[in-house]
Scaffold this motif. Structure first.
Motif, PDB file in Angstrom:
ATOM      1  N   UNK A 210     -68.201  44.333 -17.123  1.00 46.19           N
ATOM      2  CA  UNK A 210     -69.021  42.824 -16.169  1.00 46.19           C
ATOM      3  C   UNK A 210     -68.376  42.068 -16.454  1.00 46.19           C
ATOM      4  N   UNK A 211     -67.673  41.827 -16.444  1.00 44.29           N
ATOM      5  CA  UNK A 211     -66.697  40.839 -16.523  1.00 44.29           C
ATOM      6  C   UNK A 211     -66.953  39.573 -15.390  1.00 44.29           C
ATOM      7  N   UNK A 212     -67.711  39.695 -14.594  1.00 47.23           N
ATOM      8  CA  UNK A 212     -68.242  38.451 -13.763  1.00 47.23           C
ATOM      9  C   UNK A 212     -69.587  37.628 -14.647  1.00 47.23           C
ATOM     10  N   UNK A 213     -70.242  38.331 -14.654  1.00 54.56           N
ATOM     11  CA  UNK A 213     -71.397  37.925 -15.103  1.00 54.56           C
ATOM     12  C   UNK A 213     -71.013  37.700 -16.238  1.00 54.56           C
ATOM     13  N   UNK A 214     -70.355  38.312 -17.451  1.00 61.33           N
ATOM     14  CA  UNK A 214     -69.984  38.281 -18.862  1.00 61.33           C
ATOM     15  C   UNK A 214     -69.873  36.508 -19.032  1.00 61.33           C
ATOM     16  N   UNK A 215     -68.676  36.426 -18.524  1.00 64.98           N
ATOM     17  CA  UNK A 215     -67.281  35.250 -18.438  1.00 64.98           C
ATOM     18  C   UNK A 215     -68.419  34.057 -17.274  1.00 64.98           C
ATOM     19  N   UNK A 216     -69.421  34.025 -16.046  1.00 66.65           N
ATOM     20  CA  UNK A 216     -69.804  33.218 -15.390  1.00 66.65           C
ATOM     21  C   UNK A 216     -68.542  33.381 -14.601  1.00 66.65           C
ATOM     22  N   UNK A 217     -68.708  34.513 -13.940  1.00 59.45           N
ATOM     23  CA  UNK A 217     -66.928  34.337 -12.835  1.00 59.45           C
ATOM     24  C   UNK A 217     -67.102  33.417 -12.341  1.00 59.45           C
ATOM     25  N   UNK A 218     -66.792  33.160 -10.942  1.00 62.56           N
ATOM     26  CA  UNK A 218     -67.125  32.358  -9.536  1.00 62.56           C
ATOM     27  C   UNK A 218     -65.983  32.432  -8.596  1.00 62.56           C
ATOM     28  N   UNK A 219     -66.397  33.435  -7.741  1.00 70.49           N
ATOM     29  CA  UNK A 219     -65.975  34.430  -6.263  1.00 70.49           C
ATOM     30  C   UNK A 219     -66.412  32.817  -4.675  1.00 70.49           C
TER      31      UNK A 219
ATOM     32  N   UNK B  95     -56.408  46.601 -18.259  1.00 70.04           N
ATOM     33  CA  UNK B  95     -57.274  45.901 -17.846  1.00 70.04           C
ATOM     34  C   UNK B  95     -57.107  44.666 -17.238  1.00 70.04           C
ATOM     35  N   UNK B  96     -56.526  44.211 -16.087  1.00 66.86           N
ATOM     36  CA  UNK B  96     -56.996  42.755 -16.061  1.00 66.86           C
ATOM     37  C   UNK B  96     -57.741  42.526 -14.926  1.00 66.86           C
ATOM     38  N   UNK B  97     -58.496  41.330 -15.491  1.00 67.35           N
ATOM     39  CA  UNK B  97     -59.359  41.031 -14.269  1.00 67.35           C
ATOM     40  C   UNK B  97     -60.288  39.315 -13.783  1.00 67.35           C
ATOM     41  N   UNK B  98     -59.512  38.781 -12.815  1.00 69.88           N
ATOM     42  CA  UNK B  98     -59.473  37.727 -12.738  1.00 69.88           C
ATOM     43  C   UNK B  98     -61.033  36.742 -12.298  1.00 69.88           C
ATOM     44  N   UNK B  99     -61.150  36.660 -13.483  1.00 72.95           N
ATOM     45  CA  UNK B  99     -62.996  35.848 -13.449  1.00 72.95           C
ATOM     46  C   UNK B  99     -62.692  34.881 -12.275  1.00 72.95           C
ATOM     47  N   UNK B 100     -62.304  33.675 -12.236  1.00 72.26           N
ATOM     48  CA  UNK B 100     -62.224  32.386 -11.841  1.00 72.26           C
ATOM     49  C   UNK B 100     -63.546  31.867 -12.320  1.00 72.26           C
ATOM     50  N   UNK B 101     -64.241  30.895 -12.268  1.00 69.92           N
ATOM     51  CA  UNK B 101     -64.908  29.863 -12.865  1.00 69.92           C
ATOM     52  C   UNK B 101     -64.316  28.947 -13.913  1.00 69.92           C
ATOM     53  N   UNK B 102     -65.329  28.512 -14.395  1.00 67.26           N
ATOM     54  CA  UNK B 102     -65.064  27.273 -15.658  1.00 67.26           C
ATOM     55  C   UNK B 102     -65.227  27.989 -16.763  1.00 67.26           C
ATOM     56  N   UNK B 103     -65.297  29.725 -16.945  1.00 68.59           N
ATOM     57  CA  UNK B 103     -65.060  29.896 -19.039  1.00 68.59           C
ATOM     58  C   UNK B 103     -64.090  30.742 -18.921  1.00 68.59           C
ATOM     59  N   UNK B 104     -63.136  31.074 -18.047  1.00 68.47           N
ATOM     60  CA  UNK B 104     -61.999  31.273 -18.011  1.00 68.47           C
ATOM     61  C   UNK B 104     -61.702  32.033 -16.745  1.00 68.47           C
ATOM     62  N   UNK B 105     -60.193  32.349 -16.552  1.00 70.35           N
ATOM     63  CA  UNK B 105     -59.376  32.350 -15.847  1.00 70.35           C
ATOM     64  C   UNK B 105     -59.909  33.936 -15.005  1.00 70.35           C
ATOM     65  N   UNK B 106     -58.805  34.612 -16.814  1.00 71.85           N
ATOM     66  CA  UNK B 106     -58.385  35.959 -16.865  1.00 71.85           C
ATOM     67  C   UNK B 106     -58.942  36.618 -17.858  1.00 71.85           C
ATOM     68  N   UNK B 107     -59.926  37.781 -17.888  1.00 71.67           N
ATOM     69  CA  UNK B 107     -60.098  38.233 -19.117  1.00 71.67           C
ATOM     70  C   UNK B 107     -58.562  40.130 -19.432  1.00 71.67           C
TER      71      UNK B 107
ATOM     72  N   UNK C 294     -60.093  26.441 -13.736  1.00 73.98           N
ATOM     73  CA  UNK C 294     -61.091  25.853 -13.178  1.00 73.98           C
ATOM     74  C   UNK C 294     -60.737  26.078 -11.240  1.00 73.98           C
ATOM     75  N   UNK C 295     -61.940  26.431 -11.377  1.00 77.04           N
ATOM     76  CA  UNK C 295     -62.039  26.854  -9.140  1.00 77.04           C
ATOM     77  C   UNK C 295     -62.262  28.243  -9.500  1.00 77.04           C
TER      78      UNK C 295
END
Length: 416
Positions: free
Chosen positions: A147-156, A172-184, A201-202
């Motif tokens: 759950x990378x979106x919730x685990x890393x404060x993702x922003x869509x 396997x890459x996942x783009x989260x967006x947000x202020x904590x990370x961009x990609x995990x 950012x963003x």
């Protein structure tokens, strides 16, 4: 509500070649460039189109692209009201199995969006609830889930999650967006977290990412709402960023929905909404990029792009429901032609020919690539299904797979 944001409902991007070692079935073909490897296809169609060999109803409400892996047909769609479901069919149209893998996107236009990525008998999917799952391609059994979106404060953005998972040799890459990370990055087999990038950012965009090789590196090309970003996939280091929102002529975030085209150390991106198409040159060591040219005609909404023989082919955007088709020279950025054919839509290619699928009435064209004008060879219409014709078609086993909402039609393209 700005309907221009509907582009997010489609996943999209293009690159020169896959950098993974195993055979892969994924969004817009094996190299994510809209080009399919099938040969000896029909070079013109009968008046009523190629032969319809199979029509499958009730595949689920969706805008994702149909795939073929190990001679089985894979497609996602919303079933049972609120569930994203992966369904697998044989070539007689019989349902082999189905697996609900996510809660569906609950807001406006709640269709399944992300296309599966399949490699080495494993399926990678992101559903409407933003979770990343890995399933067994033979029976749908869950292998791992994160759950990378919730685990890393993702922003869509407003229209939610559209991403089709990008694979590297081991991740396997996942783009989260947000202020904590961009990609995990997660280990493909175990789901173990391998790295997370710094945040640029963003929020994330609506575009799926691309994997390319340059300067001795494997690089993920990531588009967020504000930037195009290059990430070293071996460790998550951000190699460079370029702010593209500066060219956005409307207020608000960028709305990228098309994967970048990449060729010989250069990459092209387009956002739609009168934001110019942009071609960048990577430095020899891949650690910086520079803008080479912009083009104000090719502002593709969400239909993808194809590069053939030094020419980019795609539709552009007049407004949310209208657009023309255009060809642009890769080297100079010169618009070679812009012509009307119904309205905007998606484009793919195979065996040296282009396939246009316009989004309003479902007309499909076989097009001869040409630098001087639009050369439509044959046409027919996809009449089954409901809603906009936003799902990109695909080509497998010398067949054209066309999805319109809840219906999948499969047409034979076998030439002599």
């Amino acid at each position: 509500m700005r309907l221009s944001l509907l582009l997010c409902l489609l996943p999209a991007v293009l690159l020169l070649g896959s950098c993974t070692s195993n055979e892969i079935t994924q969004w817009r073909g094996p190299a994510r460039n809209g080009i399919y490897p099938d040969k000896n296809l029909l070079n013109e169609w009968p008046a009523d189109g190629p032969e319809l060999e199979l029509s499958i109803a009730n595949v689920g409400k969706g805008l994702s692209q149909p795939l073929v892996y190990n001679n089985k047909i894979y497609i996602t769609g919303i079933k049972h009201d609120t569930l994203d479901v992966l369904s697998v069919y044989d070539w007689e149209g019989s349902l082999l199995w189905e697996k609900d893998f996510s809660r569906s996107w609950p807001r406006t236009y709640p269709e399944s969006r992300g296309t599966p990525t399949i490699e080495d008998n494993r399926i990678y999917l992101i559903g409407g609830d933003a979770a990343l799952v890995c399933l067994n391609a033979g029976n749908g059994e869950l292998i791992w889930k994160q759950n990378p979106h919730s685990n890393f404060s993702g922003k869509y953005q407003y229209w939610g999650i559209v991403e089709s998972v990008l694979l590297t040799d081991n991740a396997a890459l996942y783009v989260t967006g947000g202020e904590e990370t961009t990609v995990v990055a997660y280990h493909k087999k175990t789901g173990e977290l391998l790295w997370k990038s710094e945040s640029t950012g963003g929020p994330k965009s609506y575009a799926s990412s691309a994997l390319v090789e340059w300067g001795g590196l494997q690089i993920a090309l990531i588009q967020t709402a504000n930037d195009i970003i290059g990430i070293d996939v071996s460790n998550g280091d951000v190699l460079w960023t370029y702010n593209t929102i500066q060219y956005h002529t409307e207020k608000g975030d960028g709305e990228a929905a098309n994967t970048p085209l990449f060729y010989n150390g250069e990459l092209f991106i387009t956002y739609g909404n009168e934001q110019p198409g942009m071609l960048f040159t990577l430095a020899d060591d891949a650690r910086s990029i520079s803008l080479k040219w912009t083009n104000d005609i090719l502002d593709t909404h969400h239909g993808g792009l194809v590069l053939l023989d030094g020419v980019i082919y795609a539709s552009n955007m007049i407004d949310n429901t209208r657009g023309n088709w255009a060809a642009v020279d890769w080297q100079s950025g010169q618009t070679l032609w812009e012509e009307k054919w119904h309205t905007k839509g998606s484009v793919i290619a195979a065996d040296g020919m282009l396939y246009f699928y316009e989004e309003k009435q479902g007309n499909i064209a076989l097009v001869q690539p040409d630098r001087t004008r639009l050369k439509v060879v044959s046409t027919f219409q996809m009449k089954d299904g409901q809603g906009p014709h936003w799902a990109h078609p695909s080509i497998y086993n010398k067949h054209l797979l066309v999805r319109h909402g809840n219906v999948l039609n499969i047409y034979s393209l076998k030439g002599e």
